[in-house]
Design an enzyme around this catalytic site. Structure first.
Site, PDB file in Angstrom:
ATOM      1  N   GLU A  98       0.814  -1.223   0.000  1.00  7.63           N
ATOM      2  CA  GLU A  98       0.000   0.000   0.000  1.00  7.63           C
ATOM      3  C   GLU A  98       0.842   1.265   0.000  1.00  7.63           C
ATOM      4  O   GLU A  98       0.606   2.170  -0.771  1.00  7.63           O
ATOM      5  CB  GLU A  98      -0.924   0.046   1.223  1.00  7.63           C
ATOM      6  CG  GLU A  98      -2.267  -0.603   1.031  1.00  7.63           C
ATOM      7  CD  GLU A  98      -2.156  -2.097   1.087  1.00  7.63           C
ATOM      8  OE1 GLU A  98      -1.100  -2.570   1.513  1.00  7.63           O
ATOM      9  OE2 GLU A  98      -3.106  -2.777   0.712  1.00  7.63           O
ATOM     10  N   HIS A 167     -11.066  -4.797  10.073  1.00  4.20           N
ATOM     11  CA  HIS A 167     -11.606  -4.584   8.734  1.00  4.20           C
ATOM     12  C   HIS A 167     -12.843  -3.723   8.735  1.00  4.20           C
ATOM     13  O   HIS A 167     -13.528  -3.650   7.732  1.00  4.20           O
ATOM     14  CB  HIS A 167     -11.964  -5.937   8.095  1.00  4.20           C
ATOM     15  CG  HIS A 167     -10.787  -6.681   7.563  1.00  4.20           C
ATOM     16  ND1 HIS A 167      -9.822  -7.195   8.358  1.00  4.20           N
ATOM     17  CD2 HIS A 167     -10.430  -6.983   6.296  1.00  4.20           C
ATOM     18  CE1 HIS A 167      -8.905  -7.787   7.618  1.00  4.20           C
ATOM     19  NE2 HIS A 167      -9.245  -7.677   6.363  1.00  4.20           N
TER      20      HIS A 167
END
Lengths: 372, 344
Positions: A98, A167
């Site tokens: 990322e 998440h």
């Protein structure tokens, strides 16, 4: 049929905030369905896919990058078909890095490319948040206007179903506090299409917070929405449902919950005005305040954590600008102040449900001296 | 030319130190004394249109890339005539026209951004079909950065996608007070290149001619489209990490060792020995640079502070933050668009 003529007349002139105003005068999306037999339905997933597709066709500088966006057709199938259409040079499958690939996206945007960086969820964007804030958001300011960053960061935000603490975080408040970023959060397919197209065309970094659960939901869309030049304004909220007794603000999935709560409350005689924020930054304080001055009560709904959340900012804005118009303290409905639990029943308790919105609205309405 | 550039870097940085202690410069200032050979050796062989990305130790990279000494000095003083109108400061020098992608305060942050510029070159060539796109990007960073995750992520992607970039490690052996040998499992950084599939080169960063050799080769390699190179330059900073650093942990013996290898003195001796220049010429170059730096200071001193109205400017490229309408123009310029929220 009259509706079709109206849309036809507007299409010539194109400013689509007029469209927003007209559609807000309708009672609810279901009544739109009853008028236009010709109105199509589109899922949010298809709306996003078509928006990216059209913008990539229109401008060869736009490209998509992220994990699994190419051969896997997108982790949530948002980028389905794009690799086949545009090739691997414009739809890039990245390694799981990322920080690295977000930085690459930002660096390429410095000199004029227009990347769309997809994060599998915004939770993973925390590994790249240095680049979103320090390299993207702050650069136009640090370079005194020399270098602008026309990049879009998009992906699902907030709670899904049973995916547990790491998440499920909602990042609207974090990104919404950062100057130099524009933060958008669509609800319906129309929002998704219009706002994503606006984001891709925008010369500044845009954080586009989607919602995994909404991807599969279908919404009616007019021909205007399907037009390739359909764009929604950044920084304008939409009044999804007009009302007179209380204002409820929400964004993303919570708009749907608020609308359902409004239907329940209608039966009990409480007429709710639901505002779909659409844009977290810039926040449409004018629309919110105008609505509160009409209804005199405010309930804010969000999925994220309460402290320093979106509701906190809206409450302050209203207190600063419309204090004399408030008949009751502002009610905030937020997610529970805990990391998201896994167990299904606990998860349901940690996120606002329709009953919570109903209860809070009733509380807001019964606190005033007049009662209702 | 090399001599002049290195002398410019050194004189400028010395002047910065003076100005800082006189209170004209403030905040974090990181000086480049001793490392000039690396900056000069690489940047002077780039074309116009090539990109340089740096860290917080970026004054000399900016100067070598062509930003005027006046603009850099004004930026350091925080004046409106600075290269970023005073909004960036010592650590954040950006220049679009000179291809300076920025000074970044976080180590490792500049590397992916530099890789993005290299990516853009490749994209232009392959997708936008611009055959003339051959810009090379050079990313400068230190030894401490080589332990950072982003460094490895970028080595991987650069080699994977064969991007035209040169990773230049300015290994000055010290982070702030943390020795490279205490923080790195394998201190030989150039070895990390081949692990990812690119050549790794080690060069004496105190000798500008050796740096030049490596620079020319790696720049040509990148321009030909053969991909990235990792160059480790062994160098040393004569001053502390920043002007606030008392520099107590480095042994005097080590400092003396590298002071004896001062790149400017080395080049001067080389030029004199090989009769490429004489004393008088070198002295006049030194004087010219001294005058230039003095002039930069005077200019910066005389420049105005940024006006109050500049505070809220340039947050967005789009004037009020409302995005672009379907007609392609800024929405806030559309007279029928109501004002809304993007004001303080």
């Amino acid at each position: 049929m009259a509706l079709n003529k109206m849309f036809g007349a507007i299409r010539g002139r194109a400013p689509s905030q007029k469209l927003a105003r007209i559609s807000s005068q309708m009672q609810s999306p279901s009544s739109l369905r009853s008028f236009c037999a010709a109105a199509k339905e589109m899922t949010v997933r298809d709306a996003l896919n078509s928006a990216i597709d059209e913008e990539m066709s229109a401008d060869s500088k736009v490209y998509l990058m992220g994990e699994e966006v190419g051969e896997y057709q997108g982790a949530y199938k948002i980028s389905k078909g794009l690799l086949q259409k545009f090739g691997p040079d414009r739809v890039l499958d990245t390694p799981i890095t990322e920080a690295g690939f977000t930085g690459i996206g930002v660096g390429s945007a410095f000199y004029g490319l227009k990347p769309i960086v997809e994060f599998m969820t915004f939770n993973f964007a925390m590994q790249a948040i240095d680049h979103i804030i320090n390299s993207a958001a702050k650069t136009n300011y640090m370079s005194a206007g020399q270098i602008s960053v026309p990049i879009v960061f998009r992906g699902p935000n907030g709670a899904a179903a049973g995916v547990a603490a790491q998440h499920s975080q909602c990042f609207a408040a974090w990104y919404g506090s950062c100057p130099g970023l524009k933060v958008l959060s669509p609800y319906s397919a129309e929002d998704a299409r219009g706002l994503l197209k606006a984001a891709i065309r925008d010369p500044d970094p845009v954080v586009f917070l989607e919602n995994e659960i909404l991807y599969g939901e279908a919404f009616p869309v007019s021909a205007e929405v399907l037009d390739p030049s359909f764009v929604l304004p950044i920084g304008k909220a939409k009044i999804e449902r007009e009302g007179t007794d209380v204002t409820v603000t929400a964004f993303s999935k919570m708009v749907g919950y608020a609308l359902k709560a409004a239907e329940i409350l209608e039966k009990e005689g409480i007429n709710v005005e639901v505002i779909n924020l659409r844009s977290i930054r810039p926040l449409d304080r004018a629309t919110i305040n105008q609505s509160v001055r009409k209804t005199n009560r405010l309930v804010t709904v969000e999925e994220g954590w309460p402290q320093h959340g979106i509701g906190a900012e809206i409450c302050t804005s209203v207190v600063e600008e419309s204090f004399d118009y408030l008949d009751a303290p502002v009610e905030r409905i937020t997610g529970a102040d805990v990391p998201m639990p896994y167990a299904a029943n606990l998860e349901r308790m940690a996120v606002p449900q329709i009953e919570d919105i109903v209860r809070a609205v009733k509380r807001a309405c019964s606190r005033s001296a007049r009662g209702k | 030319m090399l001599f002049e550039d290195m002398v410019l870097g050194r004189s400028f940085e010395d002047m910065c130190a003076q100005m800082y202690y006189r209170g004209k410069m403030f905040g974090f200032v990181h000086l480049y004394n001793g490392q000039e050979a690396v900056s000069t050796g690489f940047i002077k062989y780039l074309k116009e249109g090539d990109y340089v990305c740096s860290t917080y130790r970026d004054h000399v990279h900016a100067l070598s890339k062509g930003v005027s000494a006046r603009a850099v000095m004004s930026e350091l003083f925080g004046k409106a005539t600075g290269v970023c109108r005073g909004q960036g400061g010592s650590m954040h020098m950006f220049s679009k026209e000179h291809g300076l992608l920025g000074g970044f305060a976080f180590i490792g942050e500049g590397i992916p951004v530099a890789l993005g510029a290299a990516f853009k070159t490749k994209y232009e060539k392959e997708v936008l079909k611009n055959d003339k796109a051959d810009a090379v990007t050079v990313a400068f960073f230190g030894d401490g950065t080589c332990n950072n995750g982003q460094f490895f992520e970028c080595l991987n992607m650069a080699a994977l996608w064969k991007l035209p970039i040169i990773f230049v490690v300015e290994n000055n052996l010290w982070a702030i007070g943390m020795s490279h040998y205490r923080s790195t499992s394998d201190p030989e950084i150039w070895k990390k290149g081949p692990a990812f599939g690119m050549p790794g080169v080690h060069v004496d960063g105190m000798d500008v001619l050796k740096v030049r050799e490596v620079a020319l080769e790696s720049i040509a390699r990148a321009r030909r489209g053969e991909g990235p190179t990792l160059v480790e330059c062994e160098t040393y900073r004569f001053r502390g990490h920043s002007l606030a650093d008392p520099d107590e942990l480095r042994k005097p013996a080590e400092k003396a060792h590298y002071a004896a290898r001062d790149p400017i003195v080395a080049l001067k001796n080389y030029l004199l020995e090989h009769k490429l220049a004489d004393e008088a010429e070198l002295k006049s170059i030194q004087k010219k640079i001294d005058d230039l730096v003095e002039d930069a200071v005077d200019f910066a001193d005389a420049s105005p502070l940024p006006p109050r109205s500049q505070l809220l400017e340039n947050v967005f490229a789009d004037p009020k933050g409302f995005g672009i309408g379907p007609d392609g123009k800024y929405r806030c310029e559309d007279p029928s668009f109501t004002a809304g929220t993007a004001q303080v």
